[in-house]
Design a protein around this motif. Structure first.
Motif, PDB file in Angstrom:
ATOM      1  N   ALA A 111     -80.075   0.299 -42.203  1.00 12.01           N
ATOM      2  CA  ALA A 111     -79.767   1.179 -41.751  1.00 12.01           C
ATOM      3  C   ALA A 111     -81.317   1.659 -40.321  1.00 12.01           C
ATOM      4  CB  ALA A 111     -79.603   2.875 -42.441  1.00 12.01           C
ATOM      5  N   ARG A 112     -82.418   1.117 -41.105  1.00 13.85           N
ATOM      6  CA  ARG A 112     -83.636   1.213 -40.545  1.00 13.85           C
ATOM      7  C   ARG A 112     -83.278   0.215 -39.755  1.00 13.85           C
ATOM      8  NH1 ARG A 112     -86.309   3.919 -44.664  1.00 13.85           N
ATOM      9  NH2 ARG A 112     -88.917   2.471 -43.669  1.00 13.85           N
ATOM     10  N   ASN A 113     -82.717  -0.984 -38.955  1.00  9.54           N
ATOM     11  CA  ASN A 113     -84.010  -2.076 -38.263  1.00  9.54           C
ATOM     12  C   ASN A 113     -83.746  -1.676 -36.816  1.00  9.54           C
ATOM     13  OD1 ASN A 113     -83.181  -4.548 -37.205  1.00  9.54           O
ATOM     14  ND2 ASN A 113     -80.985  -4.308 -36.513  1.00  9.54           N
ATOM     15  N   ALA A 114     -85.363  -1.700 -36.731  1.00 11.90           N
ATOM     16  CA  ALA A 114     -86.302  -2.261 -35.453  1.00 11.90           C
ATOM     17  C   ALA A 114     -85.465  -2.644 -34.371  1.00 11.90           C
ATOM     18  CB  ALA A 114     -87.366  -2.142 -36.017  1.00 11.90           C
ATOM     19  N   ARG A 115     -84.580  -3.605 -34.557  1.00 12.77           N
ATOM     20  CA  ARG A 115     -84.261  -4.552 -33.339  1.00 12.77           C
ATOM     21  C   ARG A 115     -82.822  -4.089 -32.956  1.00 12.77           C
ATOM     22  NH1 ARG A 115     -84.557 -11.229 -31.651  1.00 12.77           N
ATOM     23  NH2 ARG A 115     -83.502  -9.832 -29.778  1.00 12.77           N
ATOM     24  N   LYS A 116     -82.545  -3.638 -32.214  1.00 16.87           N
ATOM     25  CA  LYS A 116     -80.955  -3.113 -31.737  1.00 16.87           C
ATOM     26  C   LYS A 116     -80.570  -4.140 -31.082  1.00 16.87           C
ATOM     27  CE  LYS A 116     -80.897   0.335 -34.224  1.00 16.87           C
ATOM     28  NZ  LYS A 116     -80.477   0.123 -35.301  1.00 16.87           N
ATOM     29  N   HIS A 117     -79.504  -4.931 -30.713  1.00 14.35           N
ATOM     30  CA  HIS A 117     -78.391  -5.989 -29.211  1.00 14.35           C
ATOM     31  C   HIS A 117     -77.738  -5.321 -28.465  1.00 14.35           C
ATOM     32  CE1 HIS A 117     -80.416  -8.465 -33.009  1.00 14.35           C
ATOM     33  NE2 HIS A 117     -80.866  -9.959 -32.206  1.00 14.35           N
ATOM     34  N   SER A 118     -78.203  -6.041 -27.614  1.00 16.77           N
ATOM     35  CA  SER A 118     -77.203  -5.162 -26.719  1.00 16.77           C
ATOM     36  C   SER A 118     -75.750  -6.269 -26.396  1.00 16.77           C
ATOM     37  CB  SER A 118     -78.113  -4.814 -24.855  1.00 16.77           C
ATOM     38  OG  SER A 118     -78.079  -6.694 -25.315  1.00 16.77           O
ATOM     39  N   LYS A 119     -74.683  -5.314 -25.493  1.00 19.97           N
ATOM     40  CA  LYS A 119     -72.836  -5.956 -26.053  1.00 19.97           C
ATOM     41  C   LYS A 119     -73.471  -7.528 -25.250  1.00 19.97           C
ATOM     42  CE  LYS A 119     -70.385  -2.402 -26.024  1.00 19.97           C
ATOM     43  NZ  LYS A 119     -69.371  -1.629 -25.529  1.00 19.97           N
ATOM     44  N   LYS A 120     -74.278  -7.714 -24.140  1.00 19.75           N
ATOM     45  CA  LYS A 120     -74.988  -8.815 -23.500  1.00 19.75           C
ATOM     46  C   LYS A 120     -75.247 -10.193 -24.338  1.00 19.75           C
ATOM     47  CE  LYS A 120     -76.938 -10.909 -19.597  1.00 19.75           C
ATOM     48  NZ  LYS A 120     -78.020 -10.432 -18.326  1.00 19.75           N
ATOM     49  N   GLN A 121     -76.763  -9.725 -25.042  1.00 22.11           N
ATOM     50  CA  GLN A 121     -76.968  -9.953 -26.978  1.00 22.11           C
ATOM     51  C   GLN A 121     -76.013 -10.822 -27.120  1.00 22.11           C
ATOM     52  OE1 GLN A 121     -80.461  -7.272 -27.356  1.00 22.11           O
ATOM     53  NE2 GLN A 121     -81.636  -8.327 -26.277  1.00 22.11           N
ATOM     54  N   ARG A 163     -73.365 -11.539 -26.996  1.00 23.86           N
ATOM     55  CA  ARG A 163     -72.370 -12.421 -26.182  1.00 23.86           C
ATOM     56  C   ARG A 163     -72.664 -13.755 -26.061  1.00 23.86           C
ATOM     57  NH1 ARG A 163     -67.524 -14.030 -26.727  1.00 23.86           N
ATOM     58  NH2 ARG A 163     -68.416 -15.530 -27.011  1.00 23.86           N
ATOM     59  N   ALA A 164     -74.380 -13.479 -26.019  1.00 27.77           N
ATOM     60  CA  ALA A 164     -75.664 -15.071 -26.097  1.00 27.77           C
ATOM     61  C   ALA A 164     -75.086 -15.537 -27.132  1.00 27.77           C
ATOM     62  CB  ALA A 164     -76.321 -14.517 -25.088  1.00 27.77           C
ATOM     63  N   ILE A 165     -75.146 -14.758 -27.637  1.00 27.11           N
ATOM     64  CA  ILE A 165     -75.730 -15.131 -29.780  1.00 27.11           C
ATOM     65  C   ILE A 165     -74.510 -15.844 -29.847  1.00 27.11           C
ATOM     66  CG2 ILE A 165     -75.788 -15.299 -32.025  1.00 27.11           C
ATOM     67  CD1 ILE A 165     -77.349 -12.383 -30.985  1.00 27.11           C
ATOM     68  N   ALA A 166     -73.109 -15.661 -29.540  1.00 32.92           N
ATOM     69  CA  ALA A 166     -71.436 -15.566 -30.316  1.00 32.92           C
ATOM     70  C   ALA A 166     -71.217 -17.312 -29.883  1.00 32.92           C
ATOM     71  CB  ALA A 166     -70.201 -15.026 -30.030  1.00 32.92           C
ATOM     72  N   ASP A 167     -72.173 -17.388 -27.863  1.00 32.19           N
ATOM     73  CA  ASP A 167     -71.621 -18.507 -27.424  1.00 32.19           C
ATOM     74  C   ASP A 167     -72.318 -19.610 -28.376  1.00 32.19           C
ATOM     75  OD1 ASP A 167     -70.116 -17.333 -25.623  1.00 32.19           O
ATOM     76  OD2 ASP A 167     -71.580 -16.668 -24.522  1.00 32.19           O
ATOM     77  N   ALA A 168     -73.371 -19.377 -28.491  1.00 34.39           N
ATOM     78  CA  ALA A 168     -74.753 -19.846 -29.140  1.00 34.39           C
ATOM     79  C   ALA A 168     -73.802 -20.857 -30.225  1.00 34.39           C
ATOM     80  CB  ALA A 168     -76.278 -19.450 -29.330  1.00 34.39           C
TER      81      ALA A 168
END
Length: 105
Positions: A31-41, A43-48
């Motif tokens: 719940a307190r995860n400091a890092r939030k990923h954008s939709k673009k990020q 998608r890039a992770i999904a591509d990788a």
């Protein structure tokens, strides 16, 4: 430490940690995860992931809560996966879990 697969569904019951190769706990993001990923990020992770596969499993605790790898989990969901590889860290105290990454205190 257990190598397993985490169920990405929002419901399910917790399996016996340390006893199986499939971890039936539902995914619970920290719940307190400091890092939030954008939709673009994500998608890039999904591509990788599609190109290289999962080479760095998600780290979860014994309850199924993600400690490291929130972006990979989001990317796997984007790809339609229902489970993904993880490592269950059963030996960490709450203080150790909070110190895995800066900003989690």
């Amino acid at each position: 430490m257990l190598c397993a697969k985490i169920n990405l569904a929002l419901n399910g019951s917790r399996g016996p940690a340390g006893k199986t190769t499939s971890y039936a706990a539902p995914h619970r993001p920290y719940a307190r995860n400091a890092r939030k990923h954008s939709k673009k990020q994500v998608r890039a992770i999904a591509d990788a992931i599609e190109t290289f596969g999962i080479n760095n499993p998600v780290l979860i605790d014994e309850t199924g809560m993600t400690l490291c790898g929130h972006g990979r989990v989001d990317a796997a969901k984007l790809l339609g996966w229902t489970e993904m590889p993880c490592v269950v860290l059963e030996h960490l105290s709450d203080a150790q879990k909070a110190r895995l990454h800066p900003g989690r205190q």
